[in-house]
Write a protein that holds these residues in place. Structure first.
Motif, short mmCIF file in Angstrom:
data_model
loop_
_atom_site.label_atom_id
_atom_site.label_comp_id
_atom_site.label_asym_id
_atom_site.label_seq_id
_atom_site.Cartn_x
_atom_site.Cartn_y
_atom_site.Cartn_z
N LEU A 110 0.66 -1.19 0.07
CA LEU A 110 0.04 -0.15 0.11
C LEU A 110 0.82 1.04 -0.04
O LEU A 110 0.37 2.31 -0.35
CB LEU A 110 -0.92 0.08 1.36
N LEU A 111 2.11 1.25 0.43
CA LEU A 111 2.70 2.49 0.80
C LEU A 111 4.21 2.50 -0.11
O LEU A 111 4.73 3.45 -0.11
CB LEU A 111 3.40 2.24 2.42
N VAL A 112 4.23 1.69 -1.13
CA VAL A 112 5.39 1.63 -1.92
C VAL A 112 5.22 2.78 -2.68
O VAL A 112 4.59 3.24 -3.21
CB VAL A 112 5.60 0.60 -2.87
N GLY A 113 6.71 3.29 -2.99
CA GLY A 113 6.79 4.53 -4.21
C GLY A 113 7.23 4.15 -5.23
O GLY A 113 7.76 5.04 -6.23
N SER A 114 7.91 2.83 -5.41
CA SER A 114 8.69 2.64 -6.62
C SER A 114 8.68 1.05 -6.76
O SER A 114 8.10 0.11 -5.80
CB SER A 114 10.14 2.61 -6.23
N LEU A 115 8.82 0.74 -8.25
CA LEU A 115 8.73 -0.96 -8.45
C LEU A 115 9.80 -1.54 -7.60
O LEU A 115 9.39 -2.83 -7.38
CB LEU A 115 8.94 -1.18 -9.90
N GLU A 116 10.92 -1.01 -7.35
CA GLU A 116 12.07 -1.71 -6.85
C GLU A 116 11.57 -2.06 -5.29
O GLU A 116 11.84 -3.10 -4.90
CB GLU A 116 13.34 -0.82 -6.67
N GLN A 117 10.89 -1.27 -4.68
CA GLN A 117 10.14 -1.51 -3.52
C GLN A 117 9.22 -2.87 -3.32
O GLN A 117 9.30 -3.52 -2.59
CB GLN A 117 9.53 -0.28 -2.66
N MET A 118 8.34 -2.64 -4.36
CA MET A 118 7.60 -3.73 -4.46
C MET A 118 8.17 -5.27 -4.84
O MET A 118 7.71 -6.26 -4.32
CB MET A 118 6.41 -3.46 -5.44
N PHE A 119 9.08 -5.01 -5.61
CA PHE A 119 10.21 -6.09 -5.81
C PHE A 119 10.51 -6.82 -4.40
O PHE A 119 10.47 -8.05 -4.34
CB PHE A 119 11.20 -5.95 -7.07
N VAL A 120 11.33 -5.97 -3.61
CA VAL A 120 11.62 -6.56 -2.48
C VAL A 120 10.60 -7.09 -1.57
O VAL A 120 10.61 -8.41 -0.94
CB VAL A 120 12.46 -5.43 -1.80
N LEU A 121 9.55 -6.52 -1.36
CA LEU A 121 8.24 -7.02 -0.72
C LEU A 121 7.77 -8.36 -1.12
O LEU A 121 7.61 -9.14 -0.45
CB LEU A 121 7.20 -5.82 -0.65
N ARG A 122 7.61 -8.39 -2.25
CA ARG A 122 7.16 -9.73 -3.09
C ARG A 122 8.22 -10.96 -2.56
O ARG A 122 7.55 -11.98 -2.48
CB ARG A 122 7.01 -9.54 -4.66
N PHE A 123 9.41 -10.64 -2.46
CA PHE A 123 10.40 -11.57 -1.99
C PHE A 123 9.67 -12.07 -0.60
O PHE A 123 9.81 -13.17 -0.25
CB PHE A 123 11.84 -11.18 -2.07
N PHE A 124 9.62 -11.10 0.39
CA PHE A 124 9.35 -11.35 1.74
C PHE A 124 7.90 -11.82 1.84
O PHE A 124 7.59 -12.81 2.79
CB PHE A 124 9.25 -9.90 2.56
N VAL A 125 7.13 -11.56 0.76
CA VAL A 125 5.67 -12.28 0.85
C VAL A 125 5.74 -13.44 0.44
O VAL A 125 5.19 -14.48 1.20
CB VAL A 125 4.58 -11.41 -0.35
N GLY A 126 6.66 -13.87 -0.53
CA GLY A 126 6.96 -15.31 -0.80
C GLY A 126 7.52 -16.30 0.26
O GLY A 126 7.23 -17.37 0.49
#
Length: 204
Positions: A110-126
């Motif tokens: 919800l709070l990301v400001g870049s695609l790179e941040q989303m990329f990192v978050l998806r790893f932790f979701v995984g």
């Protein structure tokens, strides 16, 4: 009295407690399925929103592949790490932590400001997604010893497909767009409540 996994399978749990274990594991994998299905329907909206004028179909495809690879790598690592954690601290606790992992880190989208941040978050979701499967299936198998393991895995694993189906129907009603995707990620933090329930109430 402290219950070990062996005690659990040796009929120390009531019928009600066994059902609680089953529903908690099914629910954990249902939300697993929602997480697995989230990016396939939200990725284009996320990239359009975060790239702005730089958006192209080719870049959208590249980022979707990166998000998928990040999630799958996290799931592989999470299955090993949280599976081992379940051996050390108990399946229920490891399952609860896994659910909290994928809920919190998905909600932070919800709070990301870049695609790179989303990329990192998806790893932790995984990590959480990968950790949920071995602990959920093992816990139910230990608490329902009279049921064959393939049947247990099939029943619990159906939660994944149910989650994907549920998400597809929700997305038909509430469309994910470049202007609305953030609220969708915010709602994915709600299953963290199930993680708390697993930690506090689900028997080991």
């Amino acid at each position: 009295m402290e219950l070990t996994a062996t005690a659990c399978s040796a009929s120390t749990l009531s019928w009600k407690a066994r059902l609680i274990v089953l529903f908690a594991a099914f629910g954990g994998l249902l939300f697993d399925g929602i997480e697995l299905g989230l990016m396939p329907i939200a990725s284009i909206s996320v990239t359009k929103s975060l790239l702005g004028d730089r958006f192209t179909d080719a870049l959208a495809g590249d980022w979707f592949a990166r998000f998928t690879a990040s999630l799958m790598l996290g799931a592989a690592v999470g299955g090993i790490v949280f599976g081992a954690l379940g051996d050390r601290i108990g399946r229920t606790r490891a399952m609860g932590v896994s659910i909290l992992f994928y809920s919190i880190f998905s909600g932070l989208g919800l709070l990301v400001g870049s695609l790179e941040q989303m990329f990192v978050l998806r790893f932790f979701v995984g990590l959480g997604i990968g950790g949920m499967w071995p602990n959920g299936v093992a816990l139910v198998s230990e608490c329902w010893p009279s049921v064959s393991r393939p049947i247990v895995a099939g029943i619990v694993g159906a939660g994944l497909n149910t989650g994907i189906l549920l998400l597809s129907q929700i997305a038909r009603i509430w469309h994910i767009t470049p202007d609305s995707w953030r609220w969708f990620f915010g709602w994915t933090a709600v299953p963290g409540l199930l993680g708390v329930v697993a930690l506090v109430f689900v028997p080991e």
